[in-house]
Design a protein around this motif. Structure first.
Motif, mmCIF file in Angstrom:
data_model
loop_
_atom_site.group_PDB
_atom_site.id
_atom_site.type_symbol
_atom_site.label_atom_id
_atom_site.label_comp_id
_atom_site.label_asym_id
_atom_site.label_seq_id
_atom_site.Cartn_x
_atom_site.Cartn_y
_atom_site.Cartn_z
ATOM 1 N N HIS A 37 2.678 3.848 -7.217
ATOM 2 C CA HIS A 37 1.988 2.883 -6.776
ATOM 3 C C HIS A 37 1.555 2.071 -5.538
ATOM 4 O O HIS A 37 1.141 1.458 -4.952
ATOM 5 N N THR A 38 2.595 2.985 -4.412
ATOM 6 C CA THR A 38 2.607 2.681 -3.037
ATOM 7 C C THR A 38 1.485 3.438 -2.341
ATOM 8 O O THR A 38 1.358 4.590 -2.394
ATOM 9 N N ASP A 39 0.729 2.663 -1.453
ATOM 10 C CA ASP A 39 -0.362 3.263 -0.685
ATOM 11 C C ASP A 39 0.230 4.042 0.497
ATOM 12 O O ASP A 39 1.142 3.517 1.042
ATOM 13 N N VAL A 40 -0.328 5.032 0.885
ATOM 14 C CA VAL A 40 0.014 5.769 2.146
ATOM 15 C C VAL A 40 0.153 5.109 3.249
ATOM 16 O O VAL A 40 0.727 5.399 4.492
ATOM 17 N N GLN A 41 -0.751 3.983 3.466
ATOM 18 C CA GLN A 41 -0.883 3.131 4.617
ATOM 19 C C GLN A 41 0.464 2.012 4.663
ATOM 20 O O GLN A 41 0.564 1.419 5.540
ATOM 21 N N GLU A 42 1.123 1.857 3.582
ATOM 22 C CA GLU A 42 2.191 0.991 3.420
ATOM 23 C C GLU A 42 3.450 1.590 4.309
ATOM 24 O O GLU A 42 3.608 2.676 4.304
ATOM 25 N N GLU A 43 3.970 0.559 4.698
ATOM 26 C CA GLU A 43 5.353 0.943 5.459
ATOM 27 C C GLU A 43 6.337 1.537 4.292
ATOM 28 O O GLU A 43 7.150 2.578 4.890
ATOM 29 N N LYS A 44 6.185 1.144 3.398
ATOM 30 C CA LYS A 44 7.292 1.536 2.405
ATOM 31 C C LYS A 44 7.141 2.940 2.029
ATOM 32 O O LYS A 44 8.238 3.816 1.606
ATOM 33 N N TYR A 45 6.219 3.579 2.093
ATOM 34 C CA TYR A 45 5.802 4.838 1.835
ATOM 35 C C TYR A 45 6.504 5.718 2.779
ATOM 36 O O TYR A 45 7.000 6.722 2.099
ATOM 37 N N HIS A 46 6.707 5.476 4.022
ATOM 38 C CA HIS A 46 7.482 6.251 4.873
ATOM 39 C C HIS A 46 8.771 6.240 4.336
ATOM 40 O O HIS A 46 9.409 7.062 4.651
ATOM 41 N N PHE A 47 9.307 4.992 4.059
ATOM 42 C CA PHE A 47 10.698 5.112 3.503
ATOM 43 C C PHE A 47 10.928 6.211 2.417
ATOM 44 O O PHE A 47 11.994 6.590 2.380
ATOM 45 N N PHE A 48 9.970 6.052 1.249
ATOM 46 C CA PHE A 48 10.159 7.027 0.382
ATOM 47 C C PHE A 48 10.300 8.343 0.727
ATOM 48 O O PHE A 48 10.870 9.281 0.144
ATOM 49 N N ILE A 49 9.268 8.731 1.812
ATOM 50 C CA ILE A 49 9.273 10.063 2.050
ATOM 51 C C ILE A 49 10.577 10.459 2.752
ATOM 52 O O ILE A 49 10.790 11.569 2.356
ATOM 53 N N HIS A 50 10.898 9.461 3.424
ATOM 54 C CA HIS A 50 12.496 9.889 4.119
ATOM 55 C C HIS A 50 13.352 10.219 2.998
ATOM 56 O O HIS A 50 14.191 11.108 2.874
ATOM 57 N N GLN A 51 13.392 9.407 2.049
ATOM 58 C CA GLN A 51 14.549 9.565 1.104
ATOM 59 C C GLN A 51 14.316 10.653 0.103
ATOM 60 O O GLN A 51 15.266 11.445 -0.171
ATOM 61 N N MET A 52 12.965 10.977 -0.192
ATOM 62 C CA MET A 52 12.783 12.328 -0.997
ATOM 63 C C MET A 52 13.062 13.518 -0.017
ATOM 64 O O MET A 52 13.619 14.656 -0.555
ATOM 65 N N LYS A 53 13.024 13.558 1.291
ATOM 66 C CA LYS A 53 13.566 14.580 2.179
ATOM 67 C C LYS A 53 14.794 14.876 1.888
ATOM 68 O O LYS A 53 15.218 16.094 1.977
ATOM 69 N N GLN A 54 15.582 13.782 1.512
ATOM 70 C CA GLN A 54 17.162 14.128 1.468
ATOM 71 C C GLN A 54 17.448 14.998 0.270
ATOM 72 O O GLN A 54 18.387 15.536 0.204
ATOM 73 N N ILE A 55 16.483 15.105 -0.690
ATOM 74 C CA ILE A 55 16.766 16.058 -1.735
ATOM 75 C C ILE A 55 16.937 17.425 -1.300
ATOM 76 O O ILE A 55 17.689 18.341 -1.441
ATOM 77 N N TRP A 56 15.852 17.807 -0.303
ATOM 78 C CA TRP A 56 15.760 19.054 0.127
ATOM 79 C C TRP A 56 16.858 19.681 1.036
ATOM 80 O O TRP A 56 17.457 20.634 1.241
ATOM 81 N N VAL A 57 17.204 18.473 2.000
ATOM 82 C CA VAL A 57 18.354 18.563 2.874
ATOM 83 C C VAL A 57 19.637 18.839 2.243
ATOM 84 O O VAL A 57 20.456 19.683 2.589
#
Length: 61
Positions: A37-57
């Motif tokens: 439910h987080t819009d791509v314009q929200e700052e929290k969206y970038h936090f989620f992307i960073h955390q999700m990248k940790q899965i692949w790292v």
């Protein structure tokens, strides 16, 4: 894995029992719902992307 086993959520870091598994990581229900439910314009969206990248790292480490 037993559905009731507590795992630390890769997003919030809290131990939870309900959620989804992606590769070898766990995302709790609350974080999954917030991410969806987080819009791509929200700052929290970038936090989620960073955390999700940790899965692949972690998978490729």
């Amino acid at each position: 894995m037993d559905e009731r086993t507590e795992r630390n959520c890769i997003i919030c870091g809290e131990p939870k029992t309900e959620g989804i598994h992606i590769v070898s990581e766990f995302i709790c229900d609350a974080c999954e719902a917030e991410m969806v439910h987080t819009d791509v314009q929200e700052e929290k969206y970038h936090f989620f992307i960073h955390q999700m990248k940790q899965i692949w790292v972690q998978k490729n480490a």
